[in-house]
Design a protein around this motif. Structure first.
Motif, PDB file in Angstrom:
ATOM      1  N   LEU A   1     -76.265  84.290  -8.998  1.00 55.25           N
ATOM      2  CA  LEU A   1     -76.269  82.991  -9.873  1.00 55.25           C
ATOM      3  C   LEU A   1     -75.212  82.400  -9.977  1.00 55.25           C
ATOM      4  CD1 LEU A   1     -78.790  83.819 -12.780  1.00 55.25           C
ATOM      5  CD2 LEU A   1     -79.072  81.981 -11.133  1.00 55.25           C
ATOM      6  N   LEU A   2     -74.064  83.393  -9.958  1.00 56.12           N
ATOM      7  CA  LEU A   2     -72.755  83.039 -10.284  1.00 56.12           C
ATOM      8  C   LEU A   2     -72.119  82.411  -8.682  1.00 56.12           C
ATOM      9  CD1 LEU A   2     -71.270  85.552 -12.553  1.00 56.12           C
ATOM     10  CD2 LEU A   2     -71.411  83.193 -13.067  1.00 56.12           C
ATOM     11  N   THR A   3     -72.374  83.260  -7.692  1.00 55.48           N
ATOM     12  CA  THR A   3     -71.967  82.863  -6.353  1.00 55.48           C
ATOM     13  C   THR A   3     -72.587  81.583  -6.030  1.00 55.48           C
ATOM     14  OG1 THR A   3     -72.270  85.197  -5.861  1.00 55.48           O
ATOM     15  CG2 THR A   3     -71.892  83.743  -4.225  1.00 55.48           C
ATOM     16  N   GLU A   4     -74.064  81.412  -6.369  1.00 55.06           N
ATOM     17  CA  GLU A   4     -74.503  79.950  -5.861  1.00 55.06           C
ATOM     18  C   GLU A   4     -74.113  78.900  -6.801  1.00 55.06           C
ATOM     19  OE1 GLU A   4     -78.828  80.710  -6.707  1.00 55.06           O
ATOM     20  OE2 GLU A   4     -78.809  81.687  -4.606  1.00 55.06           O
ATOM     21  N   GLY A   5     -73.383  79.163  -7.948  1.00 50.22           N
ATOM     22  CA  GLY A   5     -72.886  78.190  -8.929  1.00 50.22           C
ATOM     23  C   GLY A   5     -74.284  77.489  -9.570  1.00 50.22           C
ATOM     24  N   ALA A   6     -75.251  78.389  -9.735  1.00 53.23           N
ATOM     25  CA  ALA A   6     -76.395  77.820 -10.500  1.00 53.23           C
ATOM     26  C   ALA A   6     -76.024  77.932 -11.959  1.00 53.23           C
ATOM     27  CB  ALA A   6     -77.581  78.728 -10.207  1.00 53.23           C
ATOM     28  N   VAL A   7     -75.175  78.877 -12.224  1.00 57.82           N
ATOM     29  CA  VAL A   7     -74.536  78.931 -13.942  1.00 57.82           C
ATOM     30  C   VAL A   7     -73.189  78.880 -13.882  1.00 57.82           C
ATOM     31  CG1 VAL A   7     -76.854  80.056 -14.432  1.00 57.82           C
ATOM     32  CG2 VAL A   7     -74.971  81.372 -14.025  1.00 57.82           C
ATOM     33  N   ALA A   8     -72.671  78.711 -15.120  1.00 52.22           N
ATOM     34  CA  ALA A   8     -71.005  78.793 -15.080  1.00 52.22           C
ATOM     35  C   ALA A   8     -70.878  80.256 -15.580  1.00 52.22           C
ATOM     36  CB  ALA A   8     -70.557  77.734 -16.226  1.00 52.22           C
ATOM     37  N   ALA A   9     -71.996  80.919 -16.325  1.00 51.81           N
ATOM     38  CA  ALA A   9     -71.607  82.221 -16.834  1.00 51.81           C
ATOM     39  C   ALA A   9     -72.884  82.866 -17.333  1.00 51.81           C
ATOM     40  CB  ALA A   9     -70.705  82.115 -18.242  1.00 51.81           C
ATOM     41  N   VAL A  10     -72.691  84.222 -17.138  1.00 59.32           N
ATOM     42  CA  VAL A  10     -73.768  85.137 -17.404  1.00 59.32           C
ATOM     43  C   VAL A  10     -73.591  85.666 -18.775  1.00 59.32           C
ATOM     44  CG1 VAL A  10     -75.578  86.966 -16.646  1.00 59.32           C
ATOM     45  CG2 VAL A  10     -74.449  85.363 -15.026  1.00 59.32           C
ATOM     46  N   ILE A  11     -74.434  85.570 -19.701  1.00 57.35           N
ATOM     47  CA  ILE A  11     -74.253  86.574 -20.822  1.00 57.35           C
ATOM     48  C   ILE A  11     -74.861  87.984 -21.061  1.00 57.35           C
ATOM     49  CG2 ILE A  11     -74.128  86.237 -23.417  1.00 57.35           C
ATOM     50  CD1 ILE A  11     -74.317  83.174 -23.152  1.00 57.35           C
ATOM     51  N   GLY A  12     -74.120  88.977 -20.927  1.00 56.62           N
ATOM     52  CA  GLY A  12     -75.040  90.208 -20.700  1.00 56.62           C
ATOM     53  C   GLY A  12     -74.121  91.196 -21.675  1.00 56.62           C
ATOM     54  N   TYR A  13     -74.230  92.557 -21.074  1.00 51.84           N
ATOM     55  CA  TYR A  13     -73.536  93.448 -21.588  1.00 51.84           C
ATOM     56  C   TYR A  13     -72.758  94.326 -20.816  1.00 51.84           C
ATOM     57  CZ  TYR A  13     -77.890  92.847 -24.765  1.00 51.84           C
ATOM     58  OH  TYR A  13     -78.810  92.287 -25.395  1.00 51.84           O
TER      59      TYR A  13
END
Ligand code: SF4
Ligand code: SF4
Ligand code: SF4
Ligand code: SF4
Lengths: 334, 315
Positions: free
Chosen positions: B33-45
């Motif tokens: 998702l981050l490489t494709e630029g589909a999202v600006a950030a991923v919220i995880g752990y």
């Protein structure tokens, strides 16, 4: 002369103090947790646990009235609280990270304004400290220059001995007074060995180096990286022995009420909200930065002291896992 | 009656080897998702400093995504970071979030309340067998004695409605529902005894507001409990204000609370807030047939007015 006291006599000491009207505060079971609370008897004292909140509330209560007011036909009557009414207090079983805190806080409470509420309670309090023989992975007193056997801040300091009982070291005059007042409870020391003290895992931190990084990095991407996750609750500040910010509010009805002082926290979004609506700390990282700056730079600039005793309470309490020891470690590597 | 003693005799350990697979899947999806630029950030752990801990992370690069994990320490409900209470995070742009089944209910609720659009978030669901309870032994394997109370009764181990689901579910042991039992015990009390129970608990409240700060539904910009011109609820930790705060909290969340129990987990004073949440949820179900968070619904029963509402209780 070195003295010792058995656990039984320590509890008896509490009973005797309570009987003569002294307020005795010590670790006590409160629901599922342990808190420093007034003890009704020596039997209530819990010896093996670090209370969930610190002992600072013996000097700086969670909430207190500072005056009361009433509207009468002759106008508004204001009544001050008289601090001379505060009771003589003995804190029993304060851990080194709690016993050391008032010595740090005295500076701010007796600086430009003398806080008579804090100072009067402080004057009337004797602290019986207790060395730690166990710790957990949040404890880091040794990283900030304290230790599980540090008597600093205690008036009388107890060290657990092999085979039971405690060695008693009178650190101050107040401590000596206590020994002299109840000679029947203390015996002259035999050669019992002290139990090994706890060994918190963390490396010693270079606080001077941390401070010098803080001096130059009010703006730094690290703040967002560490604390965007911060939920802005007050848990860290409320459990901390060294946090001392408070709010003053008037509460009551139309004709009478009280002015109250109660704990506040720099993590709260509204902590620096101005009446105009402007808020200089308008994002969580700015608030968390203040927490670190205040503890490791501003307080040092002003009073030459660090506002953290390494008790680890904020680490245990933070619901989003912000770990001040990890933050300091990271800064010290910069 | 459930035979508690028998259950404890045969301690059930949960096989969490599948969590490693979940970790791999989360890393791969986040990096993509981050490489494709589909999202600006991923919220995880990511792992915390202390053994057996995990902390929320807002990850913005594919490299950092390799630090993401899923483990029994992943207790937080990350829906919190998608609310307007976390403007800094929301402001980053389109977000992806790692969500357990129970967290999905909060996401559905936020969508129902128009706080979040489905198309604005990528949901990386995780098949979750359970997480640690508060104060649990983090060195021991996940089992009867250290699993969170809410997980003992979880019915949403496999999240539904996510964009992808990471990991798979092991066989799940049956646990006695300690919280439901506690609720039944409370309900069987006289009103006076119940009042005394809550009074005692609320007397310990220090008004640190961690319960409010961690709740995904406490996103009001001006909480009535912070108002001081005029003051509606006493702000100081004293009996009257504490009781008022807890009544406000229970009522304003009734029919909205997703049951994530984050409020209870966050409370440093160990106040059993989720018991009250569950009681309110039960009332709402009985009175209105409503259950929060099952699907995005625009208005819960207490937020809606209809002319044909039953008014007979107004005297
Ligand atoms: S900042 Fe944290 S570790 Fe330091 S004294 Fe306060 S609660 Fe303890
Ligand atoms: S650091 Fe943790 S405990 Fe402190 S305000 Fe932020 S979320 Fe709350
Ligand atoms: S988190 Fe607990 S102590 Fe803090 S305000 Fe909520 S109920 Fe009170
Ligand atoms: S009230 Fe508690 S259980 Fe309900 S959604 Fe908020 S944090 Fe979760």
């Amino acid at each position: 002369m070195q003295k010792t006291i058995t656990e039984q006599n320590l509890r008896a000491l509490i009973d005797l103090l309570v009987k003569k009207g002294t307020r005795v505060v010590g670790p006590r079971r409160a629901g599922s947790i342990t808190l420093y609370e007034p003890l009704a008897s020596g039997g209530e004292l819990i010896l093996g646990e670090l209370p969930r909140r610190s002992a600072k509330e013996a000097f700086f209560p969670l909430c207190e009235n500072i005056l009361s007011f009433e509207k009468t036909t002759e106008g508004v009557k204001v009544a001050d609280v008289d601090p001379s009414q505060f009771p003589e207090t003995v804190i029993v079983g304060a851990r080194p990270c709690d016993a050391a805190a008032p010595g740090i806080l005295d500076a701010v409470f007796s600086w430009d304004y003398k806080d008579k509420f804090y100072l009067e309670r402080r004057r009337k309090t004797t602290i019986i400290g207790l060395a730690c023989t166990s710790c957990d992975d949040a404890c880091f007193c040794t990283s900030v220059g304290l230790s599980p056997a540090d008597p600093r801040g205690s008036d009388l300091f107890l060290t657990p001995l092999e085979g039971g009982g405690y060695a008693c070291e009178a650190v101050t005059e107040k401590g000596e007074k206590l020994l002299a007042e109840f000679p029947q409870l203390f015996t002259d020391a035999e050669a019992a060995k002290a139990l090994p003290q706890a060994e918190p895992a963390g490396e010693k931190l270079d606080l001077a180096r941390i401070k010098s990084w803080l001096d130059g990095n009010f703006e730094n991407p690290l703040w967002a990286e560490i604390s965007e996750r911060c939920a802005g609750c007050g848990a860290c500040a409320f459990v901390c022995p060294a946090c001392h910010c408070f709010d003053i509010v008037d509460e009551g009805g139309e004709t009478k009420g009280c002015r109250r002082k109660s704990w506040d926290a720099c993590g709260f979004g509204k902590f620096t909200n101005h009446a105009s609506g402007h808020n200089p700390r308008d994002a969580q990282p700015k608030r968390y930065r203040n927490r670190i700056m205040h503890k490791f730079k501003y307080y040092d600039d002003k009073f030459g002291k660090t506002l953290c005793t390494g008790c680890g309470r904020c680490i245990r309490a933070c619901p989003v896992g912000i770990d001040i020891a990890a933050v300091l470690e990271e800064i010290s590597k910069k | 009656m459930i035979d508690l003693a028998k259950k404890i005799e045969a301690p059930a350990t949960i096989d969490i080897t599948a969590y490693a697979g979940a970790t791999e899947a989360i890393r791969a999806e986040a990096a993509k998702l981050l490489t494709e630029g589909a999202v600006a950030a991923v919220i995880g752990y990511i792992p915390g400093r202390r053994n057996g801990t995990a902390i929320p992370a807002i990850v913005t690069s594919p490299e950092k995504a390799q630090e993401l994990i899923f483990s029994p320490a992943c207790v937080n409900n990350l829906a919190l970071y998608l609310t307007r209470a976390k403007k800094e995070v929301k402001g980053k742009g389109r977000l992806a979030v790692v969500a357990k089944g129970c967290d999905m209910r909060a996401l559905a609720g936020l969508m129902g309340e128009s706080q979040l659009k489905r198309e604005d978030v990528v949901i990386i669901g995780v098949a979750c067998a359970g997480v640690y309870g508060s104060g649990a032994d983090r060195d021991a394997p996940l089992a009867e004695k250290n699993i969170a109370r809410k997980c003992r009764e979880c019915r949403v181990h496999a999240p539904e409605g996510a964009d992808v689901v990471a990991g798979s579910l092991p066989p799940l042991p049956e646990f006695s529902p300690v919280e439901a039992e506690e609720l039944a015990r409370l309900e069987a009390m006289t009103p006076a005894a119940r009042w005394a129970f809550w009074k005692e608990h609320f007397s310990r409240c220090i008004r640190c507001m961690a319960c409010r700060s961690l709740c995904p539904f406490c996103y009001c910009e001006q909480c009535i409990c912070d108002r001081n011109r005029p003051q509606a609820v006493e702000a100081t930790p004293r009996p009257a204000g504490n009781m008022a705060w807890h009544i406000v909290r229970a009522m304003h969340l009734a029919g909205r609370c997703a049951g994530c129990a984050e409020c209870e987990r966050a409370c440093p004073m160990d106040i059993p807030l989720n018991l009250l949440n569950r009681k309110m949820a039960r009332e709402l179900k009985e009175l209105y047939g409503h259950e929060a968070g099952l699907e995005p619904k625009e208005k819960g029963p207490l937020n809606e007015y209809r002319e044909d509402d039953d008014q007979s209780f107004i005297k």
